[in-house]
Design a protein around this motif. Structure first.
Motif, PDB file in Angstrom:
ATOM      1  N   ILE A 186      18.008 -24.723  11.101  1.00  0.00           N
ATOM      2  CA  ILE A 186      17.178 -25.957  11.796  1.00  0.00           C
ATOM      3  C   ILE A 186      15.848 -25.292  11.923  1.00  0.00           C
ATOM      4  O   ILE A 186      14.967 -26.280  11.544  1.00  0.00           O
ATOM      5  N   VAL A 187      15.302 -24.249  12.316  1.00  0.00           N
ATOM      6  CA  VAL A 187      13.959 -23.835  12.342  1.00  0.00           C
ATOM      7  C   VAL A 187      13.254 -23.960  11.152  1.00  0.00           C
ATOM      8  O   VAL A 187      12.170 -24.514  10.950  1.00  0.00           O
ATOM      9  N   GLN A 188      14.128 -23.257  10.320  1.00  0.00           N
ATOM     10  CA  GLN A 188      13.479 -23.122   8.728  1.00  0.00           C
ATOM     11  C   GLN A 188      13.197 -24.530   8.089  1.00  0.00           C
ATOM     12  O   GLN A 188      12.427 -24.775   7.518  1.00  0.00           O
ATOM     13  N   SER A 189      14.322 -25.365   8.094  1.00  0.00           N
ATOM     14  CA  SER A 189      14.367 -26.944   7.670  1.00  0.00           C
ATOM     15  C   SER A 189      13.097 -27.540   8.502  1.00  0.00           C
ATOM     16  O   SER A 189      12.255 -28.388   7.532  1.00  0.00           O
ATOM     17  N   VAL A 190      12.966 -27.558   9.671  1.00  0.00           N
ATOM     18  CA  VAL A 190      11.848 -28.194  10.426  1.00  0.00           C
ATOM     19  C   VAL A 190      10.589 -27.688   9.981  1.00  0.00           C
ATOM     20  O   VAL A 190       9.710 -28.698   9.479  1.00  0.00           O
ATOM     21  N   LEU A 191      10.379 -26.517   9.961  1.00  0.00           N
ATOM     22  CA  LEU A 191       8.961 -25.900   9.665  1.00  0.00           C
ATOM     23  C   LEU A 191       8.663 -26.304   7.998  1.00  0.00           C
ATOM     24  O   LEU A 191       7.641 -26.694   7.813  1.00  0.00           O
ATOM     25  N   ALA A 192       9.774 -25.918   7.047  1.00  0.00           N
ATOM     26  CA  ALA A 192       9.276 -26.252   5.917  1.00  0.00           C
ATOM     27  C   ALA A 192       9.313 -27.778   5.308  1.00  0.00           C
ATOM     28  O   ALA A 192       8.352 -28.188   4.774  1.00  0.00           O
ATOM     29  N   ALA A 193       9.872 -28.830   6.431  1.00  0.00           N
ATOM     30  CA  ALA A 193       9.656 -30.035   6.091  1.00  0.00           C
ATOM     31  C   ALA A 193       8.317 -30.478   6.461  1.00  0.00           C
ATOM     32  O   ALA A 193       7.695 -31.417   5.655  1.00  0.00           O
ATOM     33  N   ALA A 194       8.075 -30.108   7.451  1.00  0.00           N
ATOM     34  CA  ALA A 194       6.557 -30.438   8.091  1.00  0.00           C
ATOM     35  C   ALA A 194       5.303 -29.953   7.005  1.00  0.00           C
ATOM     36  O   ALA A 194       4.290 -30.628   6.982  1.00  0.00           O
ATOM     37  N   VAL A 195       5.401 -28.613   6.703  1.00  0.00           N
ATOM     38  CA  VAL A 195       4.656 -28.126   5.887  1.00  0.00           C
ATOM     39  C   VAL A 195       4.804 -29.125   4.379  1.00  0.00           C
ATOM     40  O   VAL A 195       3.559 -29.369   3.725  1.00  0.00           O
ATOM     41  N   LEU A 196       5.802 -29.297   4.088  1.00  0.00           N
ATOM     42  CA  LEU A 196       6.094 -29.907   2.710  1.00  0.00           C
ATOM     43  C   LEU A 196       5.524 -31.176   2.786  1.00  0.00           C
ATOM     44  O   LEU A 196       4.380 -31.751   1.736  1.00  0.00           O
ATOM     45  N   PHE A 197       5.755 -32.288   3.831  1.00  0.00           N
ATOM     46  CA  PHE A 197       5.254 -33.373   3.792  1.00  0.00           C
ATOM     47  C   PHE A 197       3.549 -33.687   4.157  1.00  0.00           C
ATOM     48  O   PHE A 197       2.889 -34.361   3.600  1.00  0.00           O
ATOM     49  N   MET A 198       3.175 -32.473   4.874  1.00  0.00           N
ATOM     50  CA  MET A 198       1.610 -32.608   5.126  1.00  0.00           C
ATOM     51  C   MET A 198       0.978 -32.393   3.819  1.00  0.00           C
ATOM     52  O   MET A 198       0.158 -33.009   3.543  1.00  0.00           O
ATOM     53  N   ILE A 199       1.450 -31.266   3.230  1.00  0.00           N
ATOM     54  CA  ILE A 199       0.734 -30.836   1.906  1.00  0.00           C
ATOM     55  C   ILE A 199       0.972 -31.790   0.960  1.00  0.00           C
ATOM     56  O   ILE A 199      -0.125 -32.172  -0.029  1.00  0.00           O
ATOM     57  N   LYS A 200       2.099 -32.527   0.845  1.00  0.00           N
ATOM     58  CA  LYS A 200       2.267 -33.487  -0.352  1.00  0.00           C
ATOM     59  C   LYS A 200       1.442 -34.750  -0.240  1.00  0.00           C
ATOM     60  O   LYS A 200       0.746 -35.343  -1.130  1.00  0.00           O
ATOM     61  N   GLU A 201       1.349 -35.291   1.199  1.00  0.00           N
ATOM     62  CA  GLU A 201       0.656 -36.398   1.340  1.00  0.00           C
ATOM     63  C   GLU A 201      -0.859 -36.144   1.150  1.00  0.00           C
ATOM     64  O   GLU A 201      -1.571 -37.282   0.667  1.00  0.00           O
ATOM     65  N   GLU A 202      -1.335 -34.849   1.405  1.00  0.00           N
ATOM     66  CA  GLU A 202      -2.937 -34.839   1.476  1.00  0.00           C
ATOM     67  C   GLU A 202      -3.104 -34.567  -0.366  1.00  0.00           C
ATOM     68  O   GLU A 202      -4.153 -34.952  -0.980  1.00  0.00           O
ATOM     69  N   LEU A 203      -1.984 -33.830  -1.124  1.00  0.00           N
ATOM     70  CA  LEU A 203      -2.111 -34.115  -2.627  1.00  0.00           C
ATOM     71  C   LEU A 203      -2.146 -35.168  -3.226  1.00  0.00           C
ATOM     72  O   LEU A 203      -2.930 -35.615  -4.062  1.00  0.00           O
ATOM     73  N   VAL A 204      -1.210 -36.304  -2.827  1.00  0.00           N
ATOM     74  CA  VAL A 204      -1.127 -37.457  -3.347  1.00  0.00           C
ATOM     75  C   VAL A 204      -2.621 -38.138  -3.150  1.00  0.00           C
ATOM     76  O   VAL A 204      -3.179 -38.924  -3.670  1.00  0.00           O
ATOM     77  N   LYS A 205      -2.994 -38.140  -1.814  1.00  0.00           N
ATOM     78  CA  LYS A 205      -4.438 -38.803  -1.433  1.00  0.00           C
ATOM     79  C   LYS A 205      -5.422 -38.030  -2.235  1.00  0.00           C
ATOM     80  O   LYS A 205      -6.294 -39.202  -2.858  1.00  0.00           O
ATOM     81  N   GLY A 206      -5.391 -36.793  -2.477  1.00  0.00           N
ATOM     82  CA  GLY A 206      -6.686 -36.359  -3.494  1.00  0.00           C
ATOM     83  C   GLY A 206      -6.675 -36.578  -4.792  1.00  0.00           C
ATOM     84  O   GLY A 206      -7.412 -37.097  -5.382  1.00  0.00           O
ATOM     85  N   ALA A 207      -5.426 -36.770  -5.277  1.00  0.00           N
ATOM     86  CA  ALA A 207      -5.095 -37.004  -6.466  1.00  0.00           C
ATOM     87  C   ALA A 207      -5.330 -38.742  -6.883  1.00  0.00           C
ATOM     88  O   ALA A 207      -6.110 -39.128  -7.858  1.00  0.00           O
ATOM     89  N   ARG A 208      -5.135 -39.439  -6.036  1.00  0.00           N
ATOM     90  CA  ARG A 208      -5.449 -40.938  -6.162  1.00  0.00           C
ATOM     91  C   ARG A 208      -7.042 -41.055  -5.994  1.00  0.00           C
ATOM     92  O   ARG A 208      -7.616 -42.051  -6.705  1.00  0.00           O
ATOM     93  N   PHE A 209      -7.543 -40.203  -5.134  1.00  0.00           N
ATOM     94  CA  PHE A 209      -9.074 -40.355  -4.832  1.00  0.00           C
ATOM     95  C   PHE A 209      -9.677 -39.982  -6.265  1.00  0.00           C
ATOM     96  O   PHE A 209     -10.694 -40.797  -6.675  1.00  0.00           O
ATOM     97  N   LEU A 210      -9.250 -38.900  -6.982  1.00  0.00           N
ATOM     98  CA  LEU A 210      -9.887 -38.381  -8.095  1.00  0.00           C
ATOM     99  C   LEU A 210      -9.807 -39.464  -9.313  1.00  0.00           C
ATOM    100  O   LEU A 210     -10.613 -39.766  -9.834  1.00  0.00           O
ATOM    101  N   LEU A 211      -8.526 -40.094  -9.197  1.00  0.00           N
ATOM    102  CA  LEU A 211      -8.363 -41.064 -10.300  1.00  0.00           C
ATOM    103  C   LEU A 211      -9.192 -42.322 -10.005  1.00  0.00           C
ATOM    104  O   LEU A 211      -9.391 -42.957 -11.117  1.00  0.00           O
TER     105      LEU A 211
END
Length: 279
Positions: free
Chosen positions: A244-269
């Motif tokens: 539970i601890v690992q999954s919650v922490l991993a999911a939080a980091v994953l979605f935070m980084i993913k959304e920022e990368l998507v925003k950055g990629a769309r901005f650059l495009l």
């Protein structure tokens, strides 16, 4: 660049960072889930205590056993999942709009459709990346043990005969894990645990080949029945707190980084997109 590819690459990047942060927890959790000795004292140890035990007896490196194939697996699985999820999601949105034109629904993707989309993406992900996770599980659950050296009898003194020196075993590399899985079950061994996620760590771990049939599983049903018989229903929830601890922490980091990368990629495009000249 398509939206599906952007989401796939962003998911891979976020997954890698989350994996690097939470990997020691995954290693401990894999060991907790695959522990077969019901009388072992490890069961009473908490996550932090068990991590300390691994470091004390096997070194810091064992907490990161299988990290390289795990990173490859994370990048592949997250990339594949979010790529196909976006493709299936786009198709679902098109279908919803078509239904709206016919007077069915409001044009949005419903909860059931969203679940189907996620399930389909997950199935594709598991079928394509399961071999990587089999190797990772093997490397995470491999226990480092010291072996006694066996010098020639002529070279032993009276004091040496009673106590032989211990020899550091060679590192358990990715190639060793791959060979071990193949020797046990052939190519099919790399797809062990595809169906039962709850049992997966147990089926992918090294099978015991001794006379003790309690620790040898012929398949999913056999594993379930033996776990219930010899370990009780508790066996299905081993390592739940760590997970539970690992999954919650991993999911939080994953979605935070993913959304920022998507925003950055769309901005650059958007910045690189040629502007249309006024008439």
């Amino acid at each position: 660049m398509s939206d599906a590819l952007i989401n796939g690459l962003a998911g891979a990047g976020g997954g890698i960072i989350a994996q690097l942060i939470t990997y020691p927890l995954q290693t401990v959790n894999a060991r907790q889930q695959t522990e077969r000795d019901v009388k072992k004292e490890k069961r009473k140890l908490g996550t932090v205590a068990q991590m300390c035990q691994v470091v004390k007896h096997e070194g810091w490196g064992r907490l990161y056993g299988g990290l390289t194939p795990s990173i490859v697996g994370t990048a592949a699985s997250q990339g594949v999942y979010y790529y196909f999820y976006q493709i299936f999601r786009n198709n679902a949105e098109v279908a919803a709009l078509e239904h709206k034109k016919r007077g069915i629904g409001d044009g949005s993707v419903g909860m059931l459709s969203s679940l189907v989309v996620a399930a389909l993406a997950g199935c594709v992900n598991v079928l394509l990346t399961n071999p990587i996770w089999v190797v990772v599980t093997r490397m995470q659950t491999h226990t480092k043990t010291l072996k006694k050296s066996k010098p020639c009898r002529s070279e032993l003194t009276s004091s040496e005969k009673s106590s032989h020196a211990t020899v550091e075993p060679p590192p358990f590399a990715t190639s060793h894990a791959i060979q071990e899985v193949y020797d046990e079950a052939g190519l099919w061994g790399f797809w062990r645990g595809v169906f039962p996620t709850l049992i997966m760590a147990r089926l992918q771990a090294k099978q015991v080949t001794t006379g003790d049939k309690r620790h040898h599983y012929k398949g999913t049903l056999d594993a379930i029945l033996k776990m219930i018989r010899y370990e009780g229903f508790y066996g299905f929830y081993k390592g739940m707190g760590t997970k539970i601890v690992q999954s919650v922490l991993a999911a939080a980091v994953l979605f935070m980084i993913k959304e920022e990368l998507v925003k950055g990629a769309r901005f650059l495009l958007a910045q690189n997109k040629p502007k249309s000249k006024p008439p």
